[in-house]
Design an enzyme around this catalytic site. Structure first.
Site, short mmCIF file in Angstrom:
data_model
loop_
_atom_site.label_atom_id
_atom_site.label_comp_id
_atom_site.label_asym_id
_atom_site.label_seq_id
_atom_site.Cartn_x
_atom_site.Cartn_y
_atom_site.Cartn_z
N ASN A 42 0.85 -1.20 0.00
CA ASN A 42 0.00 0.00 0.00
C ASN A 42 0.88 1.25 0.00
OD1 ASN A 42 0.57 -0.84 2.70
ND2 ASN A 42 -1.11 0.36 3.51
N GLU A 44 0.38 5.38 0.48
CA GLU A 44 -0.58 6.39 0.91
C GLU A 44 -0.16 7.80 0.49
OE1 GLU A 44 -1.19 5.68 5.12
OE2 GLU A 44 -2.32 3.85 4.66
N CYS A 53 -4.03 0.46 -2.57
CA CYS A 53 -3.88 -0.78 -1.79
C CYS A 53 -2.79 -1.67 -2.37
CB CYS A 53 -5.18 -1.55 -1.80
SG CYS A 53 -6.51 -0.78 -0.87
N GLU A 55 -2.93 -4.86 -3.04
CA GLU A 55 -3.42 -5.76 -4.08
C GLU A 55 -3.41 -5.07 -5.44
OE1 GLU A 55 -4.69 -5.00 -1.17
OE2 GLU A 55 -6.02 -6.54 -0.39
N CYS A 88 -10.24 -5.15 0.39
CA CYS A 88 -11.36 -4.20 0.31
C CYS A 88 -12.21 -4.41 -0.95
CB CYS A 88 -10.84 -2.77 0.39
SG CYS A 88 -10.05 -2.20 -1.12
N CYS A 91 -10.70 -3.40 -4.41
CA CYS A 91 -9.67 -4.36 -4.85
C CYS A 91 -10.30 -5.65 -5.34
CB CYS A 91 -8.67 -4.66 -3.72
SG CYS A 91 -7.47 -3.33 -3.52
N1 THU Z 1 -5.25 -1.54 2.40
C1 THU Z 1 -4.67 -2.41 1.53
O1 THU Z 1 -3.55 -2.20 1.08
N2 THU Z 1 -5.39 -3.51 1.17
C2 THU Z 1 -6.63 -3.81 1.62
O2 THU Z 1 -7.23 -4.77 1.17
C3 THU Z 1 -7.27 -2.98 2.64
C4 THU Z 1 -6.57 -1.71 2.96
C5 THU Z 1 -4.51 -0.35 2.80
C6 THU Z 1 -5.07 0.94 2.30
C7 THU Z 1 -4.55 1.92 3.31
O3 THU Z 1 -3.24 2.32 2.93
C8 THU Z 1 -4.44 1.12 4.58
O4 THU Z 1 -4.47 -0.25 4.20
C9 THU Z 1 -5.55 1.40 5.58
O5 THU Z 1 -6.79 1.22 5.02
#
Ligand code: THU
Length: 127
Positions: A42, A44, A53, A55, A88, A91
């Protein structure tokens, strides 16, 4: 490809996570049908809606390297959660479109708990 090997790759990918806002680091490893592994983490941004994310990072990296939909056989995802991490909704849509309903998905946590599922089970009735 050993199940645990792909999860170890996801754990390695997680180390590159850039998550200064959520502090929640996620790693993904995507295995192609011809045996190549793409890492994703991930990433940000202060404009939170722009966060990506793990994935999707893995899939976008593979697509940017020339792989096309349905050339993937397995995805592993790992995070520091009590149960095997989940993935999520957005994704799930991306996973389904790029990999197809049959894709094997392995979810894990840092304690070694795993859950094997499929893209279809994650998003039944997808668009
Ligand atoms: N996140 C992911 O990388 N994958 C997921 O399936 C759920 C959430 C990340 C997004 C964000 O950077 C952090 O987790 C908090 O939501």
């Amino acid at each position: 490809m050993q199940t645990m090997h792909l999860l170890q790759e996801a754990q390695q990918a997680r180390q590159a996570a850039y998550a200064p806002y959520s502090k929640f680091q996620v790693g993904a490893a995507l295995l192609t049908k011809d045996g190549k592994i793409f890492h994703g983490c991930n990433v940000e941004n202060a404009s939170y809606g722009l966060c990506n994310c793990a994935e999707r990072s893995a899939f976008f990296s593979a697509i940017a390297s020339g792989y096309r939909p349905h050339q993937f056989q397995e995805l592993a995802v790992i995070a520091d959660t009590a149960e095997p991490t989940s993935t999520c909704g957005p994704c799930r849509q991306v996973i389904l479109e790029f990999a197809g309903a049959e894709l094997s998905v392995l979810l894990g946590n840092l304690q070694g708990k795993t859950l094997r599922t499929t893209a279809f089970a994650l998003l039944p009735g997808a668009f």
